[in-house]
Design an enzyme around this catalytic site. Structure first.
Site, PDB file in Angstrom:
ATOM      1  N   ASP A 273       0.866  -1.171   0.000  1.00  0.00           N
ATOM      2  CA  ASP A 273       0.000   0.000   0.000  1.00  0.00           C
ATOM      3  C   ASP A 273       0.911   1.232   0.000  1.00  0.00           C
ATOM      4  OD1 ASP A 273      -2.100   1.758   0.080  1.00  0.00           O
ATOM      5  OD2 ASP A 273      -3.137   0.797   1.748  1.00  0.00           O
TER       6      ASP A 273
HETATM    7  C1  BGC Z   1      -4.966   3.379   0.112  1.00  0.00           C
HETATM    8  C2  BGC Z   1      -5.119   2.388  -1.017  1.00  0.00           C
HETATM    9  C3  BGC Z   1      -4.991   3.113  -2.333  1.00  0.00           C
HETATM   10  C4  BGC Z   1      -3.654   3.830  -2.377  1.00  0.00           C
HETATM   11  C5  BGC Z   1      -3.424   4.578  -3.676  1.00  0.00           C
HETATM   12  C6  BGC Z   1      -3.723   4.235  -0.020  1.00  0.00           C
HETATM   13  O1  BGC Z   1      -3.736   5.281   0.891  1.00  0.00           O
HETATM   14  O2  BGC Z   1      -4.956   2.688   1.340  1.00  0.00           O
HETATM   15  O3  BGC Z   1      -6.348   1.746  -0.939  1.00  0.00           O
HETATM   16  O4  BGC Z   1      -5.119   2.215  -3.391  1.00  0.00           O
HETATM   17  O5  BGC Z   1      -3.629   4.776  -1.321  1.00  0.00           O
HETATM   18  O6  BGC Z   1      -4.228   5.678  -3.788  1.00  0.00           O
END
Ligand code: BGC
Length: 777
Positions: A273
């Site tokens: 993530d």
């Molecule tokens: C989130 C993810 C997301 C990623 C990209 C993160 O903060 O937890 O779900 O895909 O950002 O935007």
């Protein structure tokens, strides 16, 4: 030959030799040509680390792409024929900038119902269609991967991101996620199931250690991912922010390699993530192939390579996963995206999905569908400012969303004008005078600040209405609708004050109901919410309650379809609505408001008893149980047949469902299993299969069939690290909800079956005090 011609010929020869030589000496990433190993062997260490870490945040564009505002980009290496890839959010539809700088063109995407709504349809075919439509936008706007679906378990109603997740139950979460992955990937773009695993809260997500027993992990928190991986083969998996039993998930080899690859057979790419984990070397060693979005990790990895703190062969395995992924991407295949997906067609899919996602809680005296209603009084700010979806990375930049007011107007209803004016003036003034802090709350993570200001209205309190004001509306209208709205999003959890209705909201429901009932008129409450709220204290007042969730851009039209009777509600709850927050098994420790909440270690002492598994087993009454939802019609269950009364390799069950009412409708048929507790304890019942009928006309029937294999009978026995089907008597319960069981059949298993032996991994690093149902019986 003239001198000029000679020079040209020489130049040409040099060019040809160069190209030819290069072709021979530098392997190119090509399907079926040079092997991936050769390409990896041809890389310098600098090139290797370049590929293993994303290109930063915000990701540089610099390409002839139209998808600005995407979440991340992976590196490309021209000399090796490796292309870059574009990764974009998210679970309710593609999230890119609608108005990128430097062009007059707009790039809107379709906002579909949020995940909770999609799982409330219990319709895997429909969700697959939604996935297909989302994936088509990903493809045609020039992206390679949709960072969706998200399928963490809705452990506690206050998790701020529950709207992005499917259920408190892993079977429905896994099956719906698998359907969505199939739909997305049908387009030749990738899906990324996330957040693997146990990211069940937001407040301390970046540091908190989720302490979960091996059994609860296998049966609850990993199970949905396992189903999605095995049934739909997602191209990628995204590891989560949190720690799990001592280690960050992105640094946890037992999770990312032993379980995900060795046990489940995952062959795709794992990415972190955004900004997750703290040790890039551990991430590489654990099998977290790609670090996103990419900050300083390259330097650390390169240094580790040079000092031999990191084994280069480890990186080669990660690179292999990344290159296998690149080979599949549309950008690698030089797909000529149109920039012009069929938004009109997708809008229809969004409307169908929204209609099927709605759950009817209550319908006294057949208040719905509307019969002789012409004039409608719309109470509640949200009626005029319908909430499309939650905030954060799960947002979608759509072109237009239909409010409830608009949807009802489209269907020919007249909206009480003076009431509308009162609300619109209130909404306009709130938006105009919003201070920075309130805008920030609404705007968090948003890409388009102008929309953020509009969203402020979702986060401010409801407008108070005096009895006198309400009385003035009674004569103008045949019925009152009150919309209760809730929004939440990434990075924050909800508070108990958000779970409960405010006094203003409760008074509004109470007073409007009293005043309208006094003159023989009905009241309908619409819930435009992303997560569970309390209904116990007020649900007796209105005549009907319709749970519309956050239904995407077609929300207002979809609600109007239901109210008008164009479709009968057919959604069912994929989670429980408890009577009070304190009844939730995790409530004592979940939230920072609670003194027992531990920001470092989250003890999942409720173990396997999540959601209905807890309420049913511990006999805790609820407001609306798991699987609940009524229809305008009635369904009869009959003629249940079982293939065998003694289990061998599998068992088949069929049941006949008849529409015995006056309306056409679809029924969700739920199969629960009560398993013997010969050797280990089990919840009273667990969902093992479900299906949705086709649209049944009055009097029409359909036979629904299910097959259960030994794995579906099994629980995870931590003592021997295996899925085991216990010997004894099993009861199959087929019902319209987890409480409304209509048919029961039994079979026996004479000898226990060790279905699958697994590794002894992922044990908690602190002792847990798990609750036991045996102690309360
Ligand atoms: C989130 C993810 C997301 C990623 C990209 C993160 O903060 O937890 O779900 O895909 O950002 O935007």
């Amino acid at each position: 030959m003239k001198r000029k011609d000679i020079i040209i010929a020489l130049l040409l020869m040099t060019f040809v030799v160069r190209i030819y030589g290069q072709k021979n000496s530098v392997p190119q990433l090509k399907p079926g040509k040079d092997k991936i190993e050769d390409v990896i062997n041809a890389m310098t260490q600098e090139e290797k680390v370049y590929l293993l870490v994303g290109l930063g945040y915000p990701p540089p564009s610099g390409l002839s792409i139209i998808a600005h505002g995407f979440a991340g980009r992976t590196g490309g290496i021209k000399r090796l024929g490796i292309t870059t890839s574009i990764l974009s959010d998210g679970p309710a539809g593609l999230r890119i900038d609608a108005h990128p700088k430097g062009t007059e063109k707009t790039f809107f995407c379709t906002a579909f119902p949020t995940a909770t709504g999609l799982s409330s349809t219990w319709n895997t075919e429909l969700v697959e269609m939604v996935g297909k439509a989302m994936g088509n936008e990903v493809l045609e706007y020039g992206c390679d991967v949709l960072l969706a679906p998200a399928l963490n378990i809705q452990r506690d109603p206050l998790c701020g991101r529950n709207f992005e997740y499917f259920s408190e139950d892993p079977l429905i979460a896994g099956k719906i996620a698998a359907a969505m992955v199939r739909g997305i990937q049908f387009n030749g773009v990738g899906a990324s199931i996330k957040h693997f695993a146990a990211n069940n809260e937001e407040t301390y997500r970046g540091s908190e250690n989720a302490l979960i027993s091996q059994r609860a992990l296998r049966e609850i928190y990993l199970r949905g991912f396992e189903i999605a991986v095995k049934e739909a083969k997602p191209w990628t998996v995204m590891s989560s922010y949190n720690r799990l039993n001592g280690f960050y998930t992105s640094e946890n080899r037992d999770l990312l390699t032993t379980v995900l690859r060795d046990e489940w057979g995952f062959e795709g790419m794992v990415m972190s993530d955004w900004g997750a984990g703290i040790d890039p070397i551990a991430q590489m060693n654990s099998g977290n192939d790609l670090i996103m979005p990419g900050f300083e990790q390259r330097k650390i990895l390169l240094n580790a390579l040079k000092t031999k703190a990191l084994d280069e062969t480890v990186l080669d395995i990660n690179l292999k996963h990344i290159l296998n992924f690149v080979l599949k991407t549309p950008r690698f295949k030089a797909y000529q995206f149109s920039g012009n997906p069929d938004l009109k067609a997708h809008d229809l899919v969004a409307r169908d999905a929204a209609v099927e996602s709605m759950v009817l809680f209550k319908n006294d005296d057949n208040t719905l569908p509307f019969k002789k209603i012409k004039n409608v009084a719309l109470f509640g700010k949200t009626s005029y400012h319908f909430i499309v979806g939650g905030t954060g990375s799960g947002e979608v930049n759509f072109e237009h969303a239909v409010s409830l007011k608009e949807g009802l107007t489209n269907e020919g209803f007249r909206i009480a004008k003076s009431l509308e004016t009162i609300y619109t003036q209130y909404i306009d003034s709130v938006i105009m005078h919003a201070d920075e802090a309130t805008i920030k709350k609404a705007a968090d993570f948003m890409s388009d600040p102008s929309v953020a200001k509009e969203k402020v209205i979702d986060f401010i309190s409801e407008m108070p209405f005096s009895k006198n004001d309400i009385e003035q509306q009674v004569n103008n209208s045949d019925i009152a609708i009150i919309t209760i709205g809730r929004n939440s999003g990434e990075g924050r959890d909800r508070k108990q004050t958000d779970f409960y209705l405010s006094d203003t909201e409760k008074n509004l429901i109470h007073d409007v109901s009293k005043i309208y009932h006094a003159v023989g008129k009905k009241v309908v409450v619409i819930l435009n919410i992303g997560g569970v709220i309390e209904t116990e204290s007020w649900r007796d007042y209105p005549d009907a309650i319709l749970l519309a969730w956050q239904p995407g851009q077609e929300g207002g039209n979809a609600v109007a379809d239901i109210l008008k009777g164009k479709a009968s509600p057919s959604g069912k709850l994929p989670m429980t609505f408890p009577k009070v927050y304190d009844d939730v098994p995790s409530s004592k420790i979940f939230h920072p408001e609670n003194p027992q909440c531990n920001p470092q270690n989250a003890f999942y002492n409720e173990g396997i008893y999540v959601g209905y598994r807890y309420y049913d087993s511990f006999k805790v009454p609820t407001s609306y149980e798991f699987g609940y939802g009524i229809s305008y019609t009635k369904f009869q269950y009959s003629n249940t047949k079982i293939s065998n009364t003694v289990f061998k390799d599998s068992i088949s069950i069929s049941v006949e469902i008849k529409n015995a009412g006056m309306f056409s409708g679809k029924e969700v048929v739920e199969l629960y299993l009560n398993a013997p507790t010969d050797e280990i304890e089990k919840p009273v019942q667990e969902l093992k299969a479900f299906a949705k009928t086709k649209l049944l006309q009055p009097g029409e029937s359909e036979v629904i069939s299910f097959t259960l294999n030994d794995r579906l009978l099994a629980s995870f026995w931590s003592g021997i690290n295996a899925w085991v089907a216990d010997k004894g008597l099993y009861e199959i319960r087929i019902g319209s909800s987890s409480k409304d069981i209509r048919q029961k059949v039994s079979f026996s298993l004479p000898q226990k079956i060790v279905v699958e032996k697994l590794h002894n991994v992922l044990y908690p690093n602190f002792p847990l005090k798990e609750i036991s149902r045996l102690k309360v019986e």
